[in-house]
Motif scaffolding. Structure first.
Motif, PDB file in Angstrom:
ATOM      1  N   VAL A 226       0.838  -1.192   0.000  1.00 31.77           N
ATOM      2  CA  VAL A 226       0.000   0.000   0.000  1.00 31.77           C
ATOM      3  C   VAL A 226       0.873   1.241   0.000  1.00 31.77           C
ATOM      4  CG1 VAL A 226      -1.702   1.306   1.296  1.00 31.77           C
ATOM      5  CG2 VAL A 226      -1.877  -1.163   1.164  1.00 31.77           C
ATOM      6  N   ASP A 227       1.902   1.235   0.846  1.00 38.34           N
ATOM      7  CA  ASP A 227       2.776   2.394   0.905  1.00 38.34           C
ATOM      8  C   ASP A 227       3.497   2.603  -0.413  1.00 38.34           C
ATOM      9  OD1 ASP A 227       2.162   3.046   3.469  1.00 38.34           O
ATOM     10  OD2 ASP A 227       3.716   1.789   4.348  1.00 38.34           O
ATOM     11  N   ASN A 228       3.820   1.503  -1.094  1.00 39.98           N
ATOM     12  CA  ASN A 228       4.489   1.650  -2.387  1.00 39.98           C
ATOM     13  C   ASN A 228       3.588   2.395  -3.370  1.00 39.98           C
ATOM     14  OD1 ASN A 228       6.349   0.068  -1.157  1.00 39.98           O
ATOM     15  ND2 ASN A 228       5.885  -1.790  -2.329  1.00 39.98           N
ATOM     16  N   GLN A 229       2.304   2.028  -3.382  1.00 34.75           N
ATOM     17  CA  GLN A 229       1.371   2.691  -4.278  1.00 34.75           C
ATOM     18  C   GLN A 229       1.130   4.127  -3.843  1.00 34.75           C
ATOM     19  OE1 GLN A 229       0.186   1.551  -7.040  1.00 34.75           O
ATOM     20  NE2 GLN A 229       0.999  -0.526  -6.875  1.00 34.75           N
ATOM     21  N   GLU A 230       1.039   4.353  -2.536  1.00 39.48           N
ATOM     22  CA  GLU A 230       0.839   5.695  -2.042  1.00 39.48           C
ATOM     23  C   GLU A 230       2.018   6.586  -2.399  1.00 39.48           C
ATOM     24  OE1 GLU A 230       0.194   5.229   2.080  1.00 39.48           O
ATOM     25  OE2 GLU A 230      -1.881   4.590   1.843  1.00 39.48           O
ATOM     26  N   SER A 231       3.209   5.995  -2.389  1.00 39.32           N
ATOM     27  CA  SER A 231       4.401   6.748  -2.719  1.00 39.32           C
ATOM     28  C   SER A 231       4.317   7.295  -4.133  1.00 39.32           C
ATOM     29  CB  SER A 231       5.632   5.852  -2.573  1.00 39.32           C
ATOM     30  OG  SER A 231       5.741   5.376  -1.266  1.00 39.32           O
ATOM     31  N   ARG A 232       3.782   6.489  -5.043  1.00 42.91           N
ATOM     32  CA  ARG A 232       3.644   6.945  -6.413  1.00 42.91           C
ATOM     33  C   ARG A 232       2.592   8.046  -6.502  1.00 42.91           C
ATOM     34  NH1 ARG A 232       2.999   2.067 -10.460  1.00 42.91           N
ATOM     35  NH2 ARG A 232       3.396   3.789 -11.900  1.00 42.91           N
ATOM     36  N   SER A 233       1.502   7.885  -5.764  1.00 41.82           N
ATOM     37  CA  SER A 233       0.449   8.903  -5.771  1.00 41.82           C
ATOM     38  C   SER A 233       0.969  10.214  -5.224  1.00 41.82           C
ATOM     39  CB  SER A 233      -0.742   8.428  -4.932  1.00 41.82           C
ATOM     40  OG  SER A 233      -1.234   7.219  -5.414  1.00 41.82           O
ATOM     41  N   ASN A 234       1.858  10.124  -4.239  1.00 44.28           N
ATOM     42  CA  ASN A 234       2.390  11.313  -3.591  1.00 44.28           C
ATOM     43  C   ASN A 234       3.108  12.217  -4.573  1.00 44.28           C
ATOM     44  OD1 ASN A 234       2.734  12.807  -1.220  1.00 44.28           O
ATOM     45  ND2 ASN A 234       4.838  12.061  -0.992  1.00 44.28           N
ATOM     46  N   ASN A 235       3.580  11.652  -5.702  1.00 45.93           N
ATOM     47  CA  ASN A 235       4.266  12.422  -6.711  1.00 45.93           C
ATOM     48  C   ASN A 235       3.383  13.514  -7.278  1.00 45.93           C
ATOM     49  OD1 ASN A 235       6.588  12.828  -8.390  1.00 45.93           O
ATOM     50  ND2 ASN A 235       5.384  11.967 -10.090  1.00 45.93           N
ATOM     51  N   LEU A 236       2.061  13.278  -7.256  1.00 41.69           N
ATOM     52  CA  LEU A 236       1.122  14.217  -7.835  1.00 41.69           C
ATOM     53  C   LEU A 236       0.613  15.247  -6.852  1.00 41.69           C
ATOM     54  CD1 LEU A 236      -1.028  11.684  -9.881  1.00 41.69           C
ATOM     55  CD2 LEU A 236       0.860  13.110 -10.699  1.00 41.69           C
ATOM     56  N   ILE A 237       0.702  14.959  -5.546  1.00 34.71           N
ATOM     57  CA  ILE A 237       0.041  15.829  -4.581  1.00 34.71           C
ATOM     58  C   ILE A 237       0.967  16.244  -3.461  1.00 34.71           C
ATOM     59  CG2 ILE A 237      -2.210  14.837  -5.041  1.00 34.71           C
ATOM     60  CD1 ILE A 237      -1.885  13.176  -2.542  1.00 34.71           C
ATOM     61  N   SER A 238       2.276  16.098  -3.662  1.00 37.87           N
ATOM     62  CA  SER A 238       3.228  16.342  -2.583  1.00 37.87           C
ATOM     63  C   SER A 238       3.073  17.732  -2.006  1.00 37.87           C
ATOM     64  CB  SER A 238       4.662  16.169  -3.102  1.00 37.87           C
ATOM     65  OG  SER A 238       5.566  16.535  -2.104  1.00 37.87           O
ATOM     66  N   SER A 239       3.172  17.820  -0.681  1.00 40.84           N
ATOM     67  CA  SER A 239       3.104  19.112  -0.007  1.00 40.84           C
ATOM     68  C   SER A 239       4.488  19.646   0.283  1.00 40.84           C
ATOM     69  CB  SER A 239       2.333  18.965   1.314  1.00 40.84           C
ATOM     70  OG  SER A 239       2.995  18.044   2.151  1.00 40.84           O
TER      71      SER A 239
ATOM     72  N   LYS B 178      -3.735  -4.165  -2.198  1.00 39.22           N
ATOM     73  CA  LYS B 178      -4.228  -5.279  -1.393  1.00 39.22           C
ATOM     74  C   LYS B 178      -4.873  -6.377  -2.235  1.00 39.22           C
ATOM     75  CE  LYS B 178      -3.405  -4.913   3.013  1.00 39.22           C
ATOM     76  NZ  LYS B 178      -2.728  -6.004   3.746  1.00 39.22           N
ATOM     77  N   THR B 179      -5.560  -5.989  -3.309  1.00 40.66           N
ATOM     78  CA  THR B 179      -6.155  -6.997  -4.181  1.00 40.66           C
ATOM     79  C   THR B 179      -5.066  -7.817  -4.859  1.00 40.66           C
ATOM     80  OG1 THR B 179      -8.112  -5.614  -4.596  1.00 40.66           O
ATOM     81  CG2 THR B 179      -7.650  -7.367  -6.184  1.00 40.66           C
ATOM     82  N   THR B 180      -3.991  -7.161  -5.238  1.00 35.21           N
ATOM     83  CA  THR B 180      -2.884  -7.846  -5.907  1.00 35.21           C
ATOM     84  C   THR B 180      -2.231  -8.901  -5.009  1.00 35.21           C
ATOM     85  OG1 THR B 180      -2.429  -5.877  -7.240  1.00 35.21           O
ATOM     86  CG2 THR B 180      -0.668  -7.529  -7.071  1.00 35.21           C
ATOM     87  N   ILE B 181      -2.054  -8.571  -3.733  1.00 36.81           N
ATOM     88  CA  ILE B 181      -1.325  -9.474  -2.833  1.00 36.81           C
ATOM     89  C   ILE B 181      -2.246 -10.321  -1.962  1.00 36.81           C
ATOM     90  CG2 ILE B 181       0.621  -7.877  -2.728  1.00 36.81           C
ATOM     91  CD1 ILE B 181      -0.365  -7.210   0.151  1.00 36.81           C
ATOM     92  N   ALA B 182      -3.554 -10.288  -2.203  1.00 28.92           N
ATOM     93  CA  ALA B 182      -4.514 -10.989  -1.344  1.00 28.92           C
ATOM     94  C   ALA B 182      -4.183 -12.469  -1.111  1.00 28.92           C
ATOM     95  CB  ALA B 182      -5.930 -10.842  -1.905  1.00 28.92           C
ATOM     96  N   PRO B 183      -3.817 -13.250  -2.146  1.00 27.69           N
ATOM     97  CA  PRO B 183      -3.494 -14.670  -1.886  1.00 27.69           C
ATOM     98  C   PRO B 183      -2.318 -14.845  -0.933  1.00 27.69           C
ATOM     99  CG  PRO B 183      -3.912 -14.314  -4.217  1.00 27.69           C
ATOM    100  CD  PRO B 183      -3.816 -12.952  -3.589  1.00 27.69           C
TER     101      PRO B 183
ATOM    102  N   GLY C 116     -12.524 -13.107   1.735  1.00 31.52           N
ATOM    103  CA  GLY C 116     -12.349 -12.023   2.690  1.00 31.52           C
ATOM    104  C   GLY C 116     -11.836 -10.751   2.053  1.00 31.52           C
ATOM    105  N   ASN C 117     -11.599 -10.777   0.728  1.00 24.62           N
ATOM    106  CA  ASN C 117     -11.064  -9.563   0.097  1.00 24.62           C
ATOM    107  C   ASN C 117     -12.079  -8.433   0.083  1.00 24.62           C
ATOM    108  OD1 ASN C 117      -8.709  -8.404  -1.274  1.00 24.62           O
ATOM    109  ND2 ASN C 117     -10.072  -8.221  -3.031  1.00 24.62           N
ATOM    110  N   SER C 118     -13.373  -8.817   0.087  1.00 17.85           N
ATOM    111  CA  SER C 118     -14.396  -7.766   0.154  1.00 17.85           C
ATOM    112  C   SER C 118     -14.282  -7.012   1.472  1.00 17.85           C
ATOM    113  CB  SER C 118     -15.796  -8.373   0.012  1.00 17.85           C
ATOM    114  OG  SER C 118     -16.028  -9.361   1.021  1.00 17.85           O
ATOM    115  N   ALA C 119     -14.016  -7.764   2.559  1.00 14.79           N
ATOM    116  CA  ALA C 119     -13.809  -7.112   3.848  1.00 14.79           C
ATOM    117  C   ALA C 119     -12.538  -6.273   3.823  1.00 14.79           C
ATOM    118  CB  ALA C 119     -13.715  -8.166   4.961  1.00 14.79           C
ATOM    119  N   THR C 120     -11.522  -6.781   3.143  1.00 14.43           N
ATOM    120  CA  THR C 120     -10.278  -6.029   3.020  1.00 14.43           C
ATOM    121  C   THR C 120     -10.518  -4.718   2.290  1.00 14.43           C
ATOM    122  OG1 THR C 120      -8.968  -8.060   2.978  1.00 14.43           O
ATOM    123  CG2 THR C 120      -7.929  -6.085   2.112  1.00 14.43           C
TER     124      THR C 120
END
Length: 271
Positions: A11-24, A54-59, A98-102
């Motif tokens: 999750v943090d890896n993906q957030e890190s990429r998103s941060n490129n667009l909205i960095s403060s 999370k969907t990618t790594i669910a198994p 359980g991925n729906s709960a995730t």
């Protein structure tokens, strides 16, 4: 721990990429947007990033939980055997059980964590007179810890539901709602927060170390290299931060999972 969370750190890896667009960060070479817009963008980016990761790594996440709550010794061979046995006896789709709960949990969790981290950074920067691009080490740690505690506290019952669905037979619970109802009727409302204390004890260093390491690596990059921090750099720094923070706090993650699933481990595939 947020998952966390390890696997959580995807999750943090993906957030890190998103941060490129909205960095403060004042030093980032990107268009600045008003803070209220940044909050909305952070919520959306964090939520989408968390859902995809999370969907990618669910198994693999389900495999991890299986070994955390059972006495079986972990090995690569045993993990592969679990995956194959689960597919054989329950179908491939059961690896995402359980991925729906995730998703119900991780979307608000990642959104709250990502957004609150940006806001805590802004708050801590506003109390400083030097107007530096990056916070000093202690405040980097505190911003991450505050963000982790905020997100975990807001979504904890859903984390418990996810854990119980991951370690029980598919006939034990059919829906997220059913887990809530059965848990409430048989164990009481307090059961939805079973394991909360060790989770918070773990998430404070986990999120603090994670965001501290990530921000420190960004600072090092900015000081040593003249080029901008690219999305690939951010993803790599996020992966390093996630691996380091997860390794430091993993024992508490096991305590959390065992408390969440106490008496509910009805189906851990070993054959």
């Amino acid at each position: 721990m947020a998952d966390e969370h390890f696997a959580n750190k995807s999750v943090d890896n993906q957030e890190s990429r998103s941060n490129n667009l909205i960095s403060s960060d004042p030093g980032d070479q990107h268009e600045k947007v008003p803070n209220q817009h940044k909050i909305f963008t952070s919520l959306v980016a964090g939520g989408v990033a968390g859902a995809v990761a999370k969907t990618t790594i669910a198994p693999f996440d389900r495999t991890k939980i299986n070994f955390q709550v059972s006495s079986q010794k972990f090995s690569t061979k045993a993990a592969l055997k679990f995956l194959v046995s689960t597919c054989r006896y329950e179908g491939v789709g059961s690896l995402w059980r359980g991925n729906s709960a995730t998703m119900i949990r991780i979307v608000p969790y990642a959104a709250i964590q990502f957004t609150s981290h940006e806001q805590f950074k802004l708050l801590l920067k506003s109390n400083r007179q030097d107007h530096q691009t990056y916070l000093p080490p202690l405040e980097r740690f505190l911003a991450g810890s505050f963000a982790g505690v905020s997100a975990t506290s807001a979504t904890y019952p859903l984390d418990l539901v996810r854990a119980r669905m991951a370690v029980t037979h598919k006939d034990a619970f059919h829906t997220v709602q059913e887990v809530f109802i059965k848990t409430y009727r048989s164990e009481g409302i307090a059961a939805l927060y079973r394991g909360y204390v060790p989770t918070i004890i773990g998430v404070i260093p986990y999120a603090g170390i994670s965001f501290f390491t990530y921000e420190t690596l960004k600072k090092f990059h900015s000081e040593k290299f003249s080029d901008d921090i690219t999305p690939i750099h951010r993803m790599c720094y996020g992966a390093i931060a996630g691996a380091f923070s997860q390794s430091c706090t993993y024992p508490l993650d096991i305590v959390r999972r065992r408390m969440q699933t106490a008496g509910k481990v009805l189906h851990c595939v070993t054959e």
